[in-house]
Design an enzyme around this catalytic site. Structure first.
Site, PDB file in Angstrom:
ATOM      1  N   ARG A  68       0.855  -1.192   0.000  1.00  0.00           N
ATOM      2  CA  ARG A  68       0.000   0.000   0.000  1.00  0.00           C
ATOM      3  C   ARG A  68       0.886   1.234   0.000  1.00  0.00           C
ATOM      4  NH1 ARG A  68       1.834   1.616   4.080  1.00  0.00           N
ATOM      5  NH2 ARG A  68       0.669   3.536   3.916  1.00  0.00           N
ATOM      6  N   ASP A  89      -2.217  10.789  -1.843  1.00  0.00           N
ATOM      7  CA  ASP A  89      -2.499   9.706  -2.798  1.00  0.00           C
ATOM      8  C   ASP A  89      -2.775  10.225  -4.196  1.00  0.00           C
ATOM      9  OD1 ASP A  89      -3.200   8.473  -0.014  1.00  0.00           O
ATOM     10  OD2 ASP A  89      -2.841   6.840  -1.424  1.00  0.00           O
TER      11      ASP A  89
HETATM   12  O1  MRU Z   1      -4.797   2.985   2.194  1.00  0.00           O
HETATM   13  P1  MRU Z   1      -3.309   3.242   2.168  1.00  0.00           P
HETATM   14  O2  MRU Z   1      -2.612   2.687   3.361  1.00  0.00           O
HETATM   15  O3  MRU Z   1      -2.692   2.813   0.859  1.00  0.00           O
HETATM   16  O4  MRU Z   1      -3.191   4.822   2.252  1.00  0.00           O
HETATM   17  C1  MRU Z   1      -1.913   5.414   2.192  1.00  0.00           C
HETATM   18  C2  MRU Z   1      -1.908   6.856   2.457  1.00  0.00           C
HETATM   19  O5  MRU Z   1      -2.935   7.484   2.594  1.00  0.00           O
HETATM   20  C3  MRU Z   1      -0.584   7.547   2.478  1.00  0.00           C
HETATM   21  O6  MRU Z   1      -0.621   8.650   3.326  1.00  0.00           O
HETATM   22  C4  MRU Z   1      -0.268   8.038   1.046  1.00  0.00           C
HETATM   23  O7  MRU Z   1      -0.290   6.974   0.143  1.00  0.00           O
HETATM   24  C5  MRU Z   1       1.037   8.721   0.966  1.00  0.00           C
HETATM   25  S1  MRU Z   1       2.368   7.585   1.212  1.00  0.00           S
HETATM   26  C6  MRU Z   1       3.770   8.267   0.648  1.00  0.00           C
END
Ligand code: MRU
Length: 348
Positions: A51, A239
């Site tokens: 993730r 994201d």
């Molecule tokens: O659902 P996830 O764990 O994939 O969400 C990840 C995030 O929200 C992070 O803050 C984002 O990807 C930035 S990581 C460099």
């Protein structure tokens, strides 16, 4: 981080594989998860064994390489990989980049046909190049971000933005690490990050591994911590960043930004350029992943709500640019990021 979050393997007689450090098992167990075809990798992405936006891009890229190495239809694999999760733009762009590199060129003068199998060598090289570029971006973000960290800083962060989320030391977490190494970090406050606890499980694990002074707090305690004057800076990742500067990030980020604005605490987003998405005009156009109610209505596998209870469980929220003090990228810092600033950044 002792294990790489993701590695390519082509050993033994079972052929190529993408090997993940299964993040759902952290911090209590460090277990590898072997994905031998794109379908296994997609399942791993959907249950968050791998993730974090930039790492999803890298994983998607290696997924296309896996399809090419196995002689599968690379276009079908790319389509399915890109759709595994909707919000992090890196997933779709990482997949598209490796797909483009692995498409075979038709010999001159031949009928153009759409070959389904790709060039495995070119695909793997493209995935490796993307991973290497993200590591360089991490280092650059750390350096630029450090310029915004005051001496003796108490930094609050949300979700996980370290090596478990990118192809390097991190986005927001890379800045935290740089501040720690520069002797400027007094305290890292880690939001637990309900409901899947990426903060408590992953960021705390990375902070401990690096000897960073940290404490975990329930997400709902962050406003009280700011009111008590215990937070000098909020650092979060992203994201997807729309063309108007709106930032999609882990659910709870928007609430933090509202609180930070109310308390006069700088709210800084740290993200590589690969997370900027000029094709999405504004925050309202960002697709937010909705996840299963059971992630909210159960805790560590046990029910914590009445049977059949429904839940509102968006994985991300959107923070408007007016609430963002600065955006740190791998090519520099943008103060008050809005549409014009982002357009300038993309032009670089
Ligand atoms: O659902 P996830 O764990 O994939 O969400 C990840 C995030 O929200 C992070 O803050 C984002 O990807 C930035 S990581 C460099």
């Amino acid at each position: 981080v002792p294990h790489p979050p993701l590695r390519w393997s082509d050993e033994g007689d079972r052929g190529p594989a993408v090997v993940l450090l299964d993040q759902t098992r952290l911090p209590t167990a460090e277990v590898e998860l072997v994905c031998r075809d794109p379908a296994e990798l997609i399942a791993a992405i959907q249950r968050l064994a791998v993730r974090g936006a930039p790492l999803l891009g890298i994983a998607g890229g290696y997924g296309v390489a896996l399809a090419a190495a196995r002689g599968l239809d690379i276009h079908a694999a790319a389509r399915e990989l890109a759709q595994a999760r909707p919000t992090a733009v890196n997933l779709a762009t990482g997949v598209a980049r490796v797909l483009a590199a692995s498409e075979r060129q038709e010999p001159a003068g031949e009928e153009p046909k759409r070959p389904t199998s790709g060039d495995p060598v070119a695909a793997l090289a493209a995935a490796r190049a993307l991973e290497a570029e993200e590591a360089v971006a991490s280092a650059a973000m750390a350096e630029y971000g450090l310029t915004l960290v005051p001496d003796g800083a108490r930094i609050l962060t949300h979700c996980n933005t370290g090596a478990l989320a990118v192809g390097g030391t991190g986005s927001a977490f890379a800045v935290v690490l740089a501040a720690h190494r520069a002797g400027r970090l007094r305290q890292l406050w880690v939001d637990e990050t309900r409901p899947l606890l990426q903060g408590a499980r992953l960021t705390a694990w990375e902070a401990a591994a690096h000897g960073v002074p940290y404490s975990v707090l329930p997400d709902c305690a962050a406003a009280a911590l700011m009111a008590a004057g215990q937070v000098d800076l909020v650092l979060v990742g992203a994201d997807r960043i729309a063309a108007d500067g709106s930032v999609a990030n882990k659910i709870g980020t928007y609430g933090l930004a509202v609180s930070a604005a109310h308390h006069g605490v700088p709210f800084v987003v740290v993200a590589p350029r690969t997370t900027l998405d000029p094709a999405t005009p504004d925050g309202a156009a960002i697709v937010i992943e909705q996840r299963a109610a059971t992630e909210v209505t159960t805790l560590a596998g046990r029910p914590i709500a009445p049977e059949g209870c429904t839940a509102f469980n968006p994985a991300f929220d959107v923070t408007p640019p007016q609430l963002i003090t600065a955006l740190v990228t791998d090519v520099g810092v943008l103060q008050s990021p809005g549409r014009d600033g982002l357009a300038g950044l993309l032009g670089r």
